[in-house]
Design a protein around this motif. Structure first.
Motif, mmCIF file in Angstrom:
data_model
loop_
_atom_site.group_PDB
_atom_site.id
_atom_site.type_symbol
_atom_site.label_atom_id
_atom_site.label_comp_id
_atom_site.label_asym_id
_atom_site.label_seq_id
_atom_site.Cartn_x
_atom_site.Cartn_y
_atom_site.Cartn_z
ATOM 1 N N PRO A 1 0.814 -1.215 0.000
ATOM 2 C CA PRO A 1 0.000 0.000 0.000
ATOM 3 C C PRO A 1 0.855 1.275 0.000
ATOM 4 N N ALA A 2 0.244 2.338 -0.481
ATOM 5 C CA ALA A 2 0.838 3.663 -0.351
ATOM 6 C C ALA A 2 0.252 4.280 0.918
ATOM 7 N N ILE A 3 1.038 5.073 1.612
ATOM 8 C CA ILE A 3 0.576 5.699 2.848
ATOM 9 C C ILE A 3 0.963 7.172 2.852
ATOM 10 N N LYS A 4 0.285 7.927 3.686
ATOM 11 C CA LYS A 4 0.689 9.291 4.020
ATOM 12 C C LYS A 4 0.778 9.347 5.532
ATOM 13 N N LEU A 5 1.898 9.849 6.006
ATOM 14 C CA LEU A 5 2.102 9.984 7.440
ATOM 15 C C LEU A 5 1.645 11.362 7.901
ATOM 16 N N CYS A 6 1.285 11.469 9.160
ATOM 17 C CA CYS A 6 0.975 12.754 9.771
ATOM 18 C C CYS A 6 1.801 12.893 11.039
ATOM 19 N N SER B 1 2.652 13.944 5.078
ATOM 20 C CA SER B 1 3.715 13.556 4.139
ATOM 21 C C SER B 1 3.191 13.413 2.723
ATOM 22 N N GLU B 2 4.131 13.469 1.799
ATOM 23 C CA GLU B 2 3.847 13.068 0.429
ATOM 24 C C GLU B 2 3.570 11.558 0.471
ATOM 25 N N PRO B 3 2.943 10.997 -0.548
ATOM 26 C CA PRO B 3 2.707 9.545 -0.547
ATOM 27 C C PRO B 3 4.026 8.770 -0.466
ATOM 28 N N LEU B 4 3.999 7.737 0.345
ATOM 29 C CA LEU B 4 5.151 6.854 0.523
ATOM 30 C C LEU B 4 4.704 5.421 0.262
ATOM 31 N N GLN B 5 5.584 4.643 -0.326
ATOM 32 C CA GLN B 5 5.298 3.226 -0.542
ATOM 33 C C GLN B 5 5.707 2.480 0.716
ATOM 34 N N LEU B 6 4.774 1.763 1.321
ATOM 35 C CA LEU B 6 5.070 0.963 2.504
ATOM 36 C C LEU B 6 5.534 -0.416 2.053
ATOM 37 N N HIS B 7 6.766 -0.753 2.388
ATOM 38 C CA HIS B 7 7.327 -2.050 1.978
ATOM 39 C C HIS B 7 7.207 -3.096 3.069
ATOM 40 N N GLN B 8 7.434 -2.674 4.313
ATOM 41 C CA GLN B 8 7.431 -3.644 5.396
ATOM 42 C C GLN B 8 7.249 -2.917 6.723
ATOM 43 N N VAL B 9 6.651 -3.631 7.672
ATOM 44 C CA VAL B 9 6.547 -3.159 9.049
ATOM 45 C C VAL B 9 7.365 -4.121 9.897
ATOM 46 N N GLY C 1 8.259 -4.487 13.716
ATOM 47 C CA GLY C 1 7.996 -3.967 15.055
ATOM 48 C C GLY C 1 7.323 -2.607 14.948
ATOM 49 N N ASP C 2 7.951 -1.583 15.523
ATOM 50 C CA ASP C 2 7.385 -0.230 15.444
ATOM 51 C C ASP C 2 8.088 0.608 14.371
ATOM 52 N N HIS C 3 8.716 -0.057 13.401
ATOM 53 C CA HIS C 3 9.416 0.629 12.315
ATOM 54 C C HIS C 3 8.718 0.375 10.976
ATOM 55 N N LEU C 4 8.697 1.403 10.157
ATOM 56 C CA LEU C 4 8.155 1.307 8.805
ATOM 57 C C LEU C 4 9.297 1.420 7.806
ATOM 58 N N VAL C 5 9.353 0.523 6.853
ATOM 59 C CA VAL C 5 10.320 0.619 5.762
ATOM 60 C C VAL C 5 9.541 1.174 4.572
ATOM 61 N N VAL C 6 9.933 2.378 4.128
ATOM 62 C CA VAL C 6 9.189 3.089 3.097
ATOM 63 C C VAL C 6 10.128 3.669 2.045
ATOM 64 N N GLN D 1 6.254 6.767 16.548
ATOM 65 C CA GLN D 1 6.486 7.368 17.857
ATOM 66 C C GLN D 1 5.314 8.281 18.180
ATOM 67 N N PRO D 2 5.257 8.802 19.389
ATOM 68 C CA PRO D 2 4.137 9.689 19.719
ATOM 69 C C PRO D 2 4.025 10.841 18.718
ATOM 70 N N PHE D 3 2.800 11.141 18.339
ATOM 71 C CA PHE D 3 2.440 12.225 17.432
ATOM 72 C C PHE D 3 2.804 11.956 15.972
ATOM 73 N N LEU D 4 3.209 10.728 15.649
ATOM 74 C CA LEU D 4 3.447 10.327 14.261
ATOM 75 C C LEU D 4 2.570 9.118 13.972
ATOM 76 N N SER D 5 1.773 9.215 12.922
ATOM 77 C CA SER D 5 0.891 8.097 12.604
ATOM 78 C C SER D 5 0.687 7.996 11.098
ATOM 79 N N ILE D 6 0.150 6.852 10.701
ATOM 80 C CA ILE D 6 -0.286 6.691 9.317
ATOM 81 C C ILE D 6 -1.653 7.348 9.235
ATOM 82 N N ALA D 7 -1.763 8.392 8.440
ATOM 83 C CA ALA D 7 -3.013 9.145 8.346
ATOM 84 C C ALA D 7 -3.874 8.677 7.180
#
Length: 172
Positions: A7-12, A125-133, A135-140, A161-167
């Motif tokens: 999936p593509a994601i945008k972070l906030c 964020s601009e659209p990012l390609q999510l490759h893998q999750v 633990g609590d890390h995103l590879v994009v 981390q706090p105040f950062l999420s996939i929007a």
């Protein structure tokens, strides 16, 4: 081109700015937005009856426009970020998340106690390609990322981390 079917994601990232903010950029935003709010609130409360922002909103619902009116005070500061989300770094310590949209909001304020003034800026964020999750890390990677001459795609790893999420999520 990026061949991944994830999936593509945008972070906030929501940056909250208060009188205790440490970085110089945030201190300037805090001062500027407080000053601008004191000027703009006169449009709604000409007799200066309401000291607290919440009271002003309660008695003058149209004062909701103050979020937008005060946001003009941050435009120049946001441009200084050169389209890169502040504070959030990849695991190598680099600021790498591009943004083009942001939203400003007044959280709290008082005309008699400046230290109660707090605002937030949400960076999308601009659209990012999510490759893998992992633990609590995103590879994009950027959705339009290209591979190098050996077929490798440049990616970066971001810790949630706090105040950062996939929007936003755009399924593959």
């Amino acid at each position: 081109m990026n061949e991944t079917k994830g999936p593509a994601i945008k972070l906030c990232y929501r940056k909250i700015i208060t009188n205790t903010s440490q970085d110089d950029w945030a201190k300037l935003v805090w001062e500027s937005t407080y000053t601008e709010l004191q000027l703009q609130k006169q449009l709604y409360d000409q007799q200066d009856k309401y000291n607290r922002f919440a009271d002003l909103l309660h008695h003058y619902p149209a004062a909701e426009k103050l979020h937008y009116l005060v946001s003009t005070a941050v435009t120049g500061y946001v441009k200084q970020l050169s389209g890169i989300v502040p504070d959030i770094t990849d695991v190598l310590g680099k600021r790498v998340i591009p943004f083009s949209q942001y939203r400003f909001e007044i959280i709290n304020s008082s005309s008699i106690n400046k230290n109660e003034h707090s605002v937030a800026i949400s960076f999308y964020s601009e659209p990012l390609q999510l490759h893998q999750v992992i633990g609590d890390h995103l590879v994009v990677s950027p959705v339009d990322g290209v591979t190098d001459e050996y077929g490798y795609l440049a990616v970066f790893t971001i810790r949630l981390q706090p105040f950062l999420s996939i929007a936003y999520l755009k399924p593959a």
